[in-house]
Structures are given as structure tokens and as C-alpha cells.
Design a protein around this motif. Structure first.
Motif, mmCIF file in Angstrom:
data_model
loop_
_atom_site.group_PDB
_atom_site.id
_atom_site.type_symbol
_atom_site.label_atom_id
_atom_site.label_comp_id
_atom_site.label_asym_id
_atom_site.label_seq_id
_atom_site.Cartn_x
_atom_site.Cartn_y
_atom_site.Cartn_z
ATOM 1 N N PRO A 180 0.803 -1.224 0.000
ATOM 2 C CA PRO A 180 0.000 0.000 0.000
ATOM 3 C C PRO A 180 0.836 1.275 0.000
ATOM 4 O O PRO A 180 0.494 2.250 -0.697
ATOM 5 N N ASN A 216 -7.809 -4.061 -2.656
ATOM 6 C CA ASN A 216 -8.516 -4.694 -1.548
ATOM 7 C C ASN A 216 -9.623 -5.623 -2.047
ATOM 8 O O ASN A 216 -10.020 -5.551 -3.206
ATOM 9 N N GLY A 220 -12.335 -2.627 -2.559
ATOM 10 C CA GLY A 220 -12.565 -1.713 -1.445
ATOM 11 C C GLY A 220 -13.994 -1.604 -0.976
ATOM 12 O O GLY A 220 -14.258 -1.164 0.136
ATOM 13 N N MET A 225 -13.516 -1.647 2.916
ATOM 14 C CA MET A 225 -12.371 -2.557 3.037
ATOM 15 C C MET A 225 -11.080 -1.887 2.586
ATOM 16 O O MET A 225 -10.223 -2.490 1.964
ATOM 17 N N GLY A 226 -10.933 -0.620 2.879
ATOM 18 C CA GLY A 226 -9.709 0.085 2.530
ATOM 19 C C GLY A 226 -9.965 1.254 1.606
ATOM 20 O O GLY A 226 -10.913 1.260 0.818
ATOM 21 N N GLU A 228 -7.514 2.657 -0.495
ATOM 22 C CA GLU A 228 -6.566 2.796 -1.611
ATOM 23 C C GLU A 228 -7.232 2.734 -2.981
ATOM 24 O O GLU A 228 -6.802 3.404 -3.925
ATOM 25 N N ASP A 229 -8.283 1.935 -3.110
ATOM 26 C CA ASP A 229 -8.916 1.773 -4.421
ATOM 27 C C ASP A 229 -9.504 3.091 -4.924
ATOM 28 O O ASP A 229 -9.328 3.467 -6.080
#
Length: 338
Positions: A180, A216, A220, A225-226, A228-229
Motif C-alpha cells: 500500500p 482490496n 474496497g 475494506m480500505g 486505496e482503491d
């Protein structure tokens, strides 16, 4: 119609002589007629190749050459080799002498291709730990070739290509926990752009379609669920689209690799090593080719290692070596035609 041959013979490095590289070079030449391979020569050791051929039960002639241009005339009747000297041939028992031969072959072959004396570089498998013992200060052959060509390491992009799938990992040999922090919109977009340009230049895909995987689960799932996406990968895809590239994503990686999904794109851009390599090794294990994109030369490699445990036993299959040679010839022919 592009013919699968280069105007110059291809340079195949012998790899670590204790691994499967020498015997697979011999096996590839023995199958070159039925496999429709372009002419190639091995950079390495004539005696090692002769011993490897006998060990594998292959009856072939190995002829030394002094320059690449001699290879084409010899190739129909014998395996040409640019002989760099003798080395011990003890399959499964790597040593420093063999590592020095592998390194010398890599250096010489890269120079010949870079200077235009050979059509493309195909690298045999090496043991990076052994190379380090004899002064090799690069993470791998890819980084060495990039440096030899004056290309920044981060712009030398690894693509794994097989009959069923092409994948590009944005991050490669790093711990999963570090991924990440290594991802940025700029890096995802840059490596995807290099992949798109190479597919057009070397693979004849005029308008490449890119499927960009999320990091993720479920890409995501709207941030559950995160982040970053949405924060990293989506802006990268938007930047690619703004450049006129057919890119989609971030896509849930668990639904990208079934047959119907693969039919909708030309390359999958993946965020980390296993996300890319697990599907291609599941689908194309014996025919996977490692292609280095972003270089001024064509470089391919079989997608397997030295396989010391089976070297010399006859168990190593030549499919990936055949595919690497064939793909190198096709890419070099397209560059020459252009």
C-alpha cells in the motif's frame, strides 16, 4: 503480415550452468523446426552445452561462433554458441565459477543486443544469490538490463504473458505489508501507460484494453475494506482514460480471471506480485514468458527459475523457453517492420 522472425538472430544466455538453462537451450534448438523458432545463438559455454545435451539424451552438434551474424547460416544444422570458455557442468550443484559464466553471458548478450548485433535478448534462469557472490549488484536480471540500456529501474516494467493471459504487477518483489505504501496514482498510471505502449509497439494491439485490479477485496467496497482503491487506483484509471487509453477499474480481482472476463481485456494491471502471478501460473504454467517492457531492446525470459532440484534429470519441460524465443522473435520483427 508480420512473420515470427527477427532480421538478426536472437541471443539466448545460458543461465546458471548448474540449472536447467543449458539443457533447455539444447532442447529448444532440437525442437526449433517444429516449433517455428527464429534463429538464435547461445551466449555461454560450448562444452557445457555439449555435456547438457548428452545428459538429456539429445544428439545435436554445437558449433562455436565468433560473431552473431554467423549464427543464421549455422542454425539449421547445429546449435550456435558464442563461447565464453569452459565451466563445470554439475547439475544441481551451483558454484561461483558457474555464476561468473552466467554473469559474463548476461553482460555480453545485453551488449550485443543493445549495439544491434542481435535481434533480441532472451535470458536463461540464474540464481541471484550466487550472482551476488561474484559481484552482481542488481536485484535481478531485469534491473541489470534496464541499467545497461539507460532506463530507470521503475520504468522497466515486468509483464508475464501466456496464451491465456497477460499481467503486469505494479509492485513486484516486496513484502505484502509494504505494497500500500508503494502505490500511488502516478506509479499505477505510469506503469500502465508503459504496458499500453508496449502492447501496441511489440504485440500489434493497436488499441490495448487494460483491466486495472483493485488492491482490496471487492475493490474496497466503497471504502469499507480500505481506501486505496478510491484514493489511488481510481485516479490512475481516470488519468489513463484522459490520455485516450481504454482502461477500466479498479475491478474486484476475484472476478477478473475467468474466461469470459479475460475476453474483455488485453492485459490485467495488478497491484502486487501474487495477484498477477497466481492466475497466469494457474493458466499458463508451462508457456509463461517474462517480458520486460519500456526498454529500447526486446527482452524476454522463461517464467521459471533455475530448478536446481530437477536439473539434469530430463524432467524440465522446454515450453517456456520455446515461448520466450518465439515471443522475442515476433516482438523484434514488429519493431523492425515499424
Amino acid at each position: 503480415m508480420i512473420q515470427p522472425s527477427s532480421p538478426h538472430p536472437l541471443a539466448l544466455t545460458i543461465g546458471d550452468p548448474a540449472g536447467v538453462g543449458p539443457e533447455l537451450a539444447c532442447a529448444a534448438w532440437a525442437l526449433s523446426g517444429t516449433a517455428a523458432l527464429p534463429p538464435f545463438f547461445v551466449v555461454g559455454s560450448k562444452r557445457v552445452l555439449e555435456k547438457a545435451a548428452r545428459r538429456r539424451g539429445l544428439h545435436l552438434k554445437v558449433r562455436a561462433i565468433t560473431a552473431p551474424h554467423e549464427a543464421a547460416a549455422i542454425f539449421p544444422n547445429a546449435l550456435p554458441v558464442l563461447d565464453l570458455g569452459d565451466a563445470d557442468y554439475t547439475p544441481g550443484a551451483p558454484d561461483d565459477e558457474g555464476a561468473r559464466l552466467a554473469l559474463a553471458a548476461l553482460e555480453q548478450a545485453a551488449r550485443l543486443v543493445r549495439e544491434g548485433h542481435a535481434g533480441a535478448l532472451v535470458t536463461g534462469p540464474v540464481a541471484k544469490s550466487r550472482l551476488a557472490r561474484v559481484g552482481f549488484d542488481h536485484p535481478g536480471q531485469t534491473e541489470f538490463v534496464a541499467a545497461a540500456c539507460g532506463v530507470a529501474a521503475d520504468d522497466a516494467v515486468m509483464m508475464l504473458a501466456g496464451p491465456s493471459l497477460k499481467v503486469v504487477p505494479v509492485t513486484v518483489h516486496v513484502a505484502l505489508a509494504a505494497v500500500p505504501g508503494l502505490l500511488s496514482a502516478e506509479r499505477v498510471a505510469r506503469r500502465s501507460m508503459i504496458a499500453a505502449q508496449a502492447l501496441a509497439q511489440d504485440f500489434g494491439i493497436a488499441a490495448p484494453r487494460l483491466a486495472v485490479a483493485g488492491l482490496n477485496p471487492h475493490a474496497g467496497e466503497d471504502g469499507r475494506m480500505g481506501s486505496e482503491d478510491a484514493a489511488v487506483i481510481a485516479p490512475a484509471v481516470a488519468a489513463l482514460q484522459a490520455q485516450g487509453i481504454d482502461a477500466r477499474g479498479p475491478l474486484p480481482a476475484d472476478t477478473m480471471f475467468h474466461a469470459a472476463a479475460r475476453a474483455t481485456y488485453d492485459v490485467a494491471i495488478c497491484m502486487y506480485h501474487d495477484q498477477a502471478l497466481i492466475p497466469i501460473k494457474a493458466l499458463d504454467f508451462d508457456e509463461g514468458v517474462n517480458v520486460t517492457l519500456g526498454l529500447p531492446i526486446v527482452r524476454t525470459s522463461p517464467d521459471h527459475g533455475t530448478a536446481f532440484a530437477i536439473a539434469g534429470t530430463g524432467a524440465a519441460r522446454p515450453g517456456a523457453t520455446l515461448a520466450a524465443l518465439r515471443m522475442a522473435g515476433e516482438c523484434a520483427a514488429r519493431r523492425s517492420a515499424a
